[in-house]
Structures are given as structure tokens and as C-alpha cells.
Design an enzyme around this catalytic site. Sequence first.
Site, PDB file in Angstrom:
ATOM      1  N   SER A 136       0.866  -1.183   0.000  1.00  0.00           N
ATOM      2  CA  SER A 136       0.000   0.000   0.000  1.00  0.00           C
ATOM      3  C   SER A 136       0.895   1.223   0.000  1.00  0.00           C
ATOM      4  CB  SER A 136      -0.879   0.032   1.257  1.00  0.00           C
ATOM      5  OG  SER A 136      -1.481   1.308   1.405  1.00  0.00           O
ATOM      6  N   TYR A 177      -2.286  -1.189  10.177  1.00  0.00           N
ATOM      7  CA  TYR A 177      -2.433  -1.594   8.771  1.00  0.00           C
ATOM      8  C   TYR A 177      -1.211  -1.140   7.967  1.00  0.00           C
ATOM      9  CZ  TYR A 177      -4.130  -1.566   3.949  1.00  0.00           C
ATOM     10  OH  TYR A 177      -4.250  -1.753   2.608  1.00  0.00           O
TER      11      TYR A 177
END
Length: 246
Positions: free
Chosen positions: A141, A155
Site C-alpha cells: 500500500s 495496517y
Amino acid sequence: MKILDGKRALVTGGSRGIGAGIAKALAAEGASVVITYERSEEKAQQVVREIEEAGGKAIAIAADSADPAAVKNSVEQTVAALGGLDILVNNAGIGRSGMIADIKLEDLDAMLNVNIRGVVLTSQAAIPHLGQGGRIVNIGSCLGERVGWGGVTVYSMTKAALNIFSRGLSRELGPMGITVNTVQPGPTDTDMNPADGPAADGMRKVMSLGHYGTVEDIAAAVVFLAGPSGRQITGTAITVDGGLNA
Ligand code: NDP
């Protein structure tokens, strides 16, 4: 002649979103594809049907990335069904948000187990089957490099781990002619991060391009790395985030 003719690919988390887009794009370039999923049997079968209707070959396997035995079994089933493995895309991932003081143990464990441990175990099971020209692409990401707001700390940490995992693994597998890279999506319109969701406008404001990406945008980077164009690219990350990290 398509660029992935004869190649065999495993895409984890291919029933929806980015994984489904990657599976379809790899198949459109000639690869035979296995997708895994956790719960969405019907959606996974729909992806298989769409690939078959377009003239490709695909199989769906239920395998929870958080379950080590299921992970090992899914790789073995893939190799048996396709007759080998050339491309592994570690895409399955989950996001649980919350300020660090509020993160529950079950959410912490779930993110570590799916986003990190599942990737390590899937790779470990797949590597003995990958040969010269093999490819591993990990879906990280843009948050794995820069974190522009609070509430996504754990995350983001799991995605940063994938970035370094790819770099380290490239050192181990380079001598075997296998490349390992991370593709780092930014805001991409899926169930996880819908373009009409409550956080979407805030994200668009900090993106150079000002609009969400599509699953096809991410899949294009994966196909690029998986095909002959990616032969000299390893141990690095390609960020497809519309300039969020600029
Ligand atoms: P979605 O939530 O839309 O889809 C997730 C996919 O992963 C589904 O196919 C789901 O299967 C599968 N999956 C989830 N948990 C498991 C598990 N335990 N075992 C096996 N499969 C699992 O997510 P996206 O498509 O948006 O995200 C895909 C990847 O891209 C993730 O790694 C995510 O972190 C990353 N990413 C996404 C961004 C975005 O903006 N969308 C931005 C940056 C990174 P099932 O249908 O069975 O639940």
C-alpha cells in the site's frame, strides 16, 4: 502470442476487488490462474466464469490466508491443477482501522496473520515450485511508505513489512532468476475503500490526480512486472497511488 502464454499464476484474495482485477488481467494476457478466497464462493466462481468466457483458464480455491494449513494446501492444489507455478501474487489483505489505543487484540492478530504471516507462508510454499523467470508480486500500500493521517498505523505497518519482505526475498531468489517486488496501491475503488465512502473526499484532496484508481490500474502494474518487461526489476516497489505520496 500473448505475453503470459503458458504461464501459471496464483492470486490470493481473487474473489473481489484488486485481486479479481489482477486475475482477469493475467488471464487476458494468456496465464492460467488460480484464485483463492476466504468467504465469497459465489463471487469467486463469477470471476472464474468471466475468465472462462473470455477464453481463459481459471480455478477458485477456498483458503483462509490466516490458516497456515489452508495456505499450504492451496499452493499444493494450485500446482497440481496447473502443472506448476510461475507467478505468485500475494494480494489478500484486510484493513482494520482505529487509533492505537483502541486497537483490539483480535484486529491486531487478524492483520498480522493475513497481511504478513499469510504472505510469508504462501511464498514459502510457492518458492520450491518457481523456476527461472518466476515472479512474486506482493500487494502492499502507499501507506507502507508514508502515513498521512492517524487511525491506520497497524495496517500501514503490515504493508511496510511487505515492502521490506520483497526487498529481502529478492536477494534470496535473485540467483534462481526469480524477481520479487511490491505494488503499492493508493485509494482504489473496491469494497475495502469505496470511491463514494465516507473517507473518500479526504483522500482525493491529498492525491495529485484528485481521483481514485481502478482495479485495472493496479492490475496493469502487476502484469508489467509479471511479463517480460519486468525481467530486470526486483527488490523494489511500484506505487500506483495517483500521487498521494508525492
Ligand atoms: P477487498 O476487501 O475489496 O477484497 C479483499 C479480497 O481479499 C477478497 O477477495 C477477499 O476474499 C480476500 N481476502 C480477505 N481476507 C482473506 C483471507 N483471510 N484469506 C483469503 N482471502 C482473503 O480489498 P481490495 O481489493 O481493496 O484490496 C486488495 C489488496 O490491496 C489488499 O492487500 C489491500 O490491503 C490492498 N490495498 C487496497 C487499497 C484500496 O484502496 N482498495 C489501497 C492499498 C492497498 P473474500 O471475498 O472471500 O472475503
